[in-house]
Write a protein that holds these residues in place. Structure first.
Motif, PDB file in Angstrom:
ATOM      1  N   CYS A 189       8.380  -2.889   1.493  1.00 44.12           N
ATOM      2  CA  CYS A 189       7.336  -1.941   1.867  1.00 44.12           C
ATOM      3  C   CYS A 189       7.979  -0.645   2.353  1.00 44.12           C
ATOM      4  O   CYS A 189       9.114  -0.624   2.822  1.00 44.12           O
ATOM      5  CB  CYS A 189       6.443  -2.523   2.966  1.00 44.12           C
ATOM      6  SG  CYS A 189       7.322  -2.833   4.505  1.00 44.12           S
ATOM      7  N   GLN A 196      10.726  -9.874   6.053  1.00 45.58           N
ATOM      8  CA  GLN A 196      11.272  -8.699   6.741  1.00 45.58           C
ATOM      9  C   GLN A 196      11.601  -9.004   8.202  1.00 45.58           C
ATOM     10  O   GLN A 196      12.554  -8.455   8.751  1.00 45.58           O
ATOM     11  CB  GLN A 196      10.294  -7.524   6.646  1.00 45.58           C
ATOM     12  CG  GLN A 196      10.145  -6.996   5.238  1.00 45.58           C
ATOM     13  CD  GLN A 196       9.808  -5.515   5.196  1.00 45.58           C
ATOM     14  OE1 GLN A 196       9.746  -4.841   6.208  1.00 45.58           O
ATOM     15  NE2 GLN A 196       9.576  -5.012   3.995  1.00 45.58           N
ATOM     16  N   SER A 210      -2.016  -5.670   8.186  1.00 42.28           N
ATOM     17  CA  SER A 210      -2.269  -6.976   7.578  1.00 42.28           C
ATOM     18  C   SER A 210      -3.247  -7.787   8.416  1.00 42.28           C
ATOM     19  O   SER A 210      -4.188  -8.390   7.882  1.00 42.28           O
ATOM     20  CB  SER A 210      -0.946  -7.732   7.425  1.00 42.28           C
ATOM     21  OG  SER A 210      -1.165  -9.069   7.024  1.00 42.28           O
ATOM     22  N   LEU A 242       5.789 -11.304   2.663  1.00 42.30           N
ATOM     23  CA  LEU A 242       6.649 -10.123   2.802  1.00 42.30           C
ATOM     24  C   LEU A 242       6.965  -9.858   4.269  1.00 42.30           C
ATOM     25  O   LEU A 242       8.104  -9.535   4.633  1.00 42.30           O
ATOM     26  CB  LEU A 242       5.962  -8.905   2.178  1.00 42.30           C
ATOM     27  CG  LEU A 242       6.670  -7.549   2.353  1.00 42.30           C
ATOM     28  CD1 LEU A 242       8.055  -7.596   1.730  1.00 42.30           C
ATOM     29  CD2 LEU A 242       5.832  -6.433   1.743  1.00 42.30           C
ATOM     30  N   ILE A 243       5.972 -10.021   5.131  1.00 40.61           N
ATOM     31  CA  ILE A 243       6.179  -9.827   6.568  1.00 40.61           C
ATOM     32  C   ILE A 243       7.189 -10.834   7.108  1.00 40.61           C
ATOM     33  O   ILE A 243       8.099 -10.484   7.873  1.00 40.61           O
ATOM     34  CB  ILE A 243       4.833  -9.938   7.316  1.00 40.61           C
ATOM     35  CG1 ILE A 243       3.954  -8.721   7.002  1.00 40.61           C
ATOM     36  CG2 ILE A 243       5.043 -10.063   8.820  1.00 40.61           C
ATOM     37  CD1 ILE A 243       2.530  -8.843   7.510  1.00 40.61           C
ATOM     38  N   LEU A 290       2.951  -2.509   9.301  1.00 41.49           N
ATOM     39  CA  LEU A 290       2.530  -3.429   8.245  1.00 41.49           C
ATOM     40  C   LEU A 290       1.849  -4.652   8.827  1.00 41.49           C
ATOM     41  O   LEU A 290       0.831  -5.122   8.301  1.00 41.49           O
ATOM     42  CB  LEU A 290       3.749  -3.840   7.420  1.00 41.49           C
ATOM     43  CG  LEU A 290       3.498  -4.862   6.303  1.00 41.49           C
ATOM     44  CD1 LEU A 290       2.568  -4.284   5.252  1.00 41.49           C
ATOM     45  CD2 LEU A 290       4.812  -5.302   5.681  1.00 41.49           C
ATOM     46  N   LEU A 309       9.846 -10.022  -4.004  1.00 46.37           N
ATOM     47  CA  LEU A 309       8.966  -9.243  -3.150  1.00 46.37           C
ATOM     48  C   LEU A 309       9.394  -7.778  -3.165  1.00 46.37           C
ATOM     49  O   LEU A 309      10.581  -7.471  -3.061  1.00 46.37           O
ATOM     50  CB  LEU A 309       9.004  -9.776  -1.709  1.00 46.37           C
ATOM     51  CG  LEU A 309       8.493 -11.203  -1.516  1.00 46.37           C
ATOM     52  CD1 LEU A 309       8.771 -11.644  -0.099  1.00 46.37           C
ATOM     53  CD2 LEU A 309       7.017 -11.293  -1.824  1.00 46.37           C
ATOM     54  N   LYS A 310       8.446  -6.901  -3.283  1.00 47.17           N
ATOM     55  CA  LYS A 310       8.747  -5.470  -3.247  1.00 47.17           C
ATOM     56  C   LYS A 310       8.801  -5.005  -1.798  1.00 47.17           C
ATOM     57  O   LYS A 310       7.866  -5.254  -1.029  1.00 47.17           O
ATOM     58  CB  LYS A 310       7.667  -4.687  -3.996  1.00 47.17           C
ATOM     59  CG  LYS A 310       7.600  -5.009  -5.482  1.00 47.17           C
ATOM     60  CD  LYS A 310       6.518  -4.189  -6.156  1.00 47.17           C
ATOM     61  CE  LYS A 310       6.455  -4.515  -7.657  1.00 47.17           C
ATOM     62  NZ  LYS A 310       5.402  -3.726  -8.339  1.00 47.17           N
ATOM     63  N   SER A 320       9.336 -16.175  -3.376  1.00 48.76           N
ATOM     64  CA  SER A 320       9.672 -15.239  -2.295  1.00 48.76           C
ATOM     65  C   SER A 320      11.064 -15.494  -1.743  1.00 48.76           C
ATOM     66  O   SER A 320      11.468 -14.861  -0.769  1.00 48.76           O
ATOM     67  CB  SER A 320       8.630 -15.345  -1.178  1.00 48.76           C
ATOM     68  OG  SER A 320       7.332 -15.047  -1.662  1.00 48.76           O
ATOM     69  N   ASP A 347      -2.651 -13.252   0.991  1.00 50.63           N
ATOM     70  CA  ASP A 347      -3.181 -12.111   0.235  1.00 50.63           C
ATOM     71  C   ASP A 347      -2.904 -10.774   0.905  1.00 50.63           C
ATOM     72  O   ASP A 347      -3.028  -9.726   0.262  1.00 50.63           O
ATOM     73  CB  ASP A 347      -4.691 -12.270   0.023  1.00 50.63           C
ATOM     74  CG  ASP A 347      -5.023 -13.439  -0.895  1.00 50.63           C
ATOM     75  OD1 ASP A 347      -4.129 -13.862  -1.656  1.00 50.63           O
ATOM     76  OD2 ASP A 347      -6.158 -13.945  -0.824  1.00 50.63           O
ATOM     77  N   ASN A 348      -2.554 -10.808   2.183  1.00 45.57           N
ATOM     78  CA  ASN A 348      -2.315  -9.564   2.932  1.00 45.57           C
ATOM     79  C   ASN A 348      -0.849  -9.457   3.362  1.00 45.57           C
ATOM     80  O   ASN A 348      -0.530  -9.239   4.530  1.00 45.57           O
ATOM     81  CB  ASN A 348      -3.237  -9.501   4.153  1.00 45.57           C
ATOM     82  CG  ASN A 348      -4.683  -9.248   3.772  1.00 45.57           C
ATOM     83  OD1 ASN A 348      -5.071  -8.145   3.439  1.00 45.57           O
ATOM     84  ND2 ASN A 348      -5.490 -10.311   3.807  1.00 45.57           N
ATOM     85  N   ASN A 349       0.037  -9.606   2.371  1.00 47.24           N
ATOM     86  CA  ASN A 349       1.483  -9.392   2.561  1.00 47.24           C
ATOM     87  C   ASN A 349       2.111 -10.346   3.564  1.00 47.24           C
ATOM     88  O   ASN A 349       3.126 -10.006   4.189  1.00 47.24           O
ATOM     89  CB  ASN A 349       1.772  -7.947   2.985  1.00 47.24           C
ATOM     90  CG  ASN A 349       1.361  -6.943   1.934  1.00 47.24           C
ATOM     91  OD1 ASN A 349       1.649  -7.131   0.747  1.00 47.24           O
ATOM     92  ND2 ASN A 349       0.679  -5.887   2.354  1.00 47.24           N
TER      93      ASN A 349
END
Length: 604
Positions: A160, A253, A171, A249-250, A167, A157-158, A288, A244-246
């Motif tokens: 943010c 984090q 999202s 990643l959320i 974020l 995962l990149k 992930s 599809d909306n991060n």
């Protein structure tokens, strides 16, 4: 004609083993040895084939074709034997990683065990991190005595470049919920206002509750609010919008920002468990970096966190047997060498749940019970080769906060479908229900396949004929309390309940199935000092089977044994062993051949 393989653990048992297949007297007429033996994996293997007495065959074209076919199986056996030896003895990590992907489960298992038990160099560990597939990582995670160092964190995962709260807001704005309740929660979250604790449930929503919201006080409440909203979205058909909306990643984090926050970690684990019931999410979850976290979480002392993580790993391990939302695997949490022989299904009652109903009985000197789930901690140790499952379904007492609710038969239909998706129905089933959970079980018996596999029933204060206390709301008090649909379904003399019990009795009598019912003998405490027995004896007895009144237990405690020596637990355990499990074990013992290795069988 057939070729068989016999494993002789000790040479003196050679002729005894052969006699189990072919009598010594007729051995020369009916059997021909394949002309080869192999020593490996701690035993001696001897191959031979036999001819059918009724239709003796000569070496014609038909027999030659059969021999050619078995010759191929014969060499496949030796090839697998060689691979098994490699998987068990090799110290080459690349070889073991290749064997861990083999199509034969026993070869995979030997390779994974070897990987776990060996102390690897740093270079080998780096190779495992780079080369090990998601499947191998899951298998390593599901081994009870594993090495967590083998599961180094992989994250694709990149990060943010904006704040996490921003974020999360962006999202959530991009998600277009298809469900009214999801849309309502989305609006509450974006306005940074939230439902009070008692309203945070899919089943407690109503438009009238929109005014009963509270302001958020800190970042933990903000994260918790958004995670609850995300979880509800993932439980609907909109779960791909979250991804599809991060979404992942959320979640990562949040874990990085609050690594020691059990509440947030558990909410994240629940979302991932819900997502794992969809096969198309497995690749994204593994890439992930969550597999290593699942391995850590499932070994947590927190029951809910452990079961969420275990569900995710089992769903990723075998996508053909999915534990959907509301279905939890109590046991086995880890991979076992043998398949379970029986499923034991626990169904909670009104306002209950899989994480609290089946705990050890609370006491004045033990307010925090040591056993948080006795089916998982006690029953799994006393009854071998079983799979124990707990189910969850939403319930409520009043319609004040939610006028919309599915009737019990429809819920039972949905739950039966989820259980069958988890493989329930492939082996004998023992049903255990508390209060309204027993009614849900009886409704699920409308499925013919589940009826066929049912081998026993245990009921704890189940209102088979209704509940007098529920009938009190069927008068002027109804306009005040606004009883929920499930409470109204429990009214004394309800024709649907009477018909349901008649159908149940017909099934039990026809199939001669054992039933054990427990009834509460102590009154439950209500506000203002009121004490009442919720399900009296005459309502808790279905009219068939064994029956016992537990004089010192009330409605809530009737399913919570004090300890492993209590009458309640011993009666439950012994009923399963006496009436169900021993019958299965005896039958399996009669059919089992200790000198016949099923893994190496070659049959025409």
């Amino acid at each position: 004609m057939s070729i068989s393989w016999v494993k002789i653990k000790k040479i003196p048992l050679l002729f005894y083993s052969i006699r189990k297949r072919v009598s010594v007297k007729s051995l020369g007429k009916n059997a021909r040895f394949a002309g080869a033996t192999a020593v490996g994996l701690g035993g001696l293997f001897i191959g031979y084939y036999t001819k059918n007495n009724a239709n003796p065959l000569s070496l014609d074209e038909n027999e030659t074709a059969i021999l050619q076919k078995n010759k191929l199986k014969f060499w496949n056996f030796f090839n697998n034997l060689s691979l098994s030896l490699q998987a068990k003895l090799s110290r080459n990590i690349q070889t073991l990683l290749n064997l861990a992907e083999h199509h034969e489960s026993y070869i995979r298992d030997l390779a994974i065990n070897n990987i776990i038990q060996t102390e690897w160099s740093d270079n080998d560990l780096n190779l495992i991190e780079l080369v090990a597939s998601d499947r191998i990582q899951v298998l390593i995670s599901l081994k009870e005595k594993t090495n967590l160092e083998l599961l180094k964190f992989k994250e694709n995962l990149k990060p943010c470049g904006e704040s996490l709260e921003l974020l999360m807001k962006e999202s959530l704005k991009k998600i277009i919920p298809s469900d009214t309740y999801c849309k309502y929660l989305q609006n509450c979250a974006l306005s940074e206002k939230w439902l009070s604790e008692e309203q945070q449930s899919w089943w407690s929503f109503s438009e009238s509750s929109c005014e009963k919201i509270v302001e958020l006080e800190d970042s933990e409440q903000f994260y918790a609010m958004y995670l609850d909203t995300y979880c509800t979205i993932c439980q609907s058909d909109d779960y791909m919008q979250f991804l599809d909306n991060n979404g992942l990643l959320i979640l990562r984090q949040i874990l990085d920002d609050s690594p020691n926050d059990l509440l947030l970690t558990t909410k994240v684990a629940k979302i991932l468990a819900v997502l794992s019931s969809h096969k198309e999410t497995h690749y994204l979850i593994s890439k992930s970096g969550f597999i290593s976290l699942f391995a850590k979480w499932m070994r947590s002392s927190d029951l809910s966190l452990s079961l969420y993580a275990s569900k995710s790993l089992w769903n990723m391990h075998d996508p053909t047997s999915i534990y959907a939302d509301g279905v939890y695997l109590y046991f086995p949490l880890f991979l076992k060498s043998s398949e379970p022989e029986v499923d034991i299904i626990f169904v909670h009652g009104l306002k209950g749940g899989p994480f609290r109903t089946w705990r050890q009985k609370d006491s004045s000197d033990n307010k925090s019970p040591s056993c948080k789930c006795w089916p998982k901690d006690w029953l799994a140790k006393d009854i071998k080769n079983c799979r124990i499952i707990g189910v969850e379904y939403a319930t409520k007492l009043s319609d004040w906060t939610s006028p919309n609710q599915d009737p019990l038969p429809l819920r039972a239909k949905f739950m039966a479908a989820k259980l069958k998706e988890a493989g329930v129905g492939k082996r004998p089933i023992i049903w255990v229900g508390h209060s309204m959970g027993g009614l849900l079980i009886k409704h699920m018996l409308e499925d013919e396949h589940l009826i066929e596999k049912s081998h026993g029933f245990i009921f704890y204060s189940v209102p088979h004929l209704g509940c007098p206390l529920a009938s009190l709301t069927n008068n002027r008090l109804a306009s005040i309390f606004s009883p929920s649909l499930e409470v109204r379904e429990l009214h004394e003399g309800n024709k649907n309940l009477i018909k349901l019990n008649e159908n149940f009795l017909e099934i039990i009598q026809h199939r001669q199935l054992p039933v054990f019912s427990f009834a509460e003998g102590s009154a439950s405490q209500f506000p203002f000092g009121i004490k009442r027995i919720i399900v009296p004896e005459s309502y808790a007895y279905p009219g068939i089977g064994e029956f016992r009144v537990m004089a010192e237990l009330n409605h809530l405690d009737i399913c919570k044994p004090k300890d492993r020596e209590s009458d309640l637990y011993l009666e439950t355990k012994n009923f399963i062993l006496r009436n169900v499990f021993q019958k299965i074990s005896i039958k399996a013992e009669e059919e089992k051949d200790y000198f016949y290795l099923r893994k190496f069988v070659c049959i025409d």
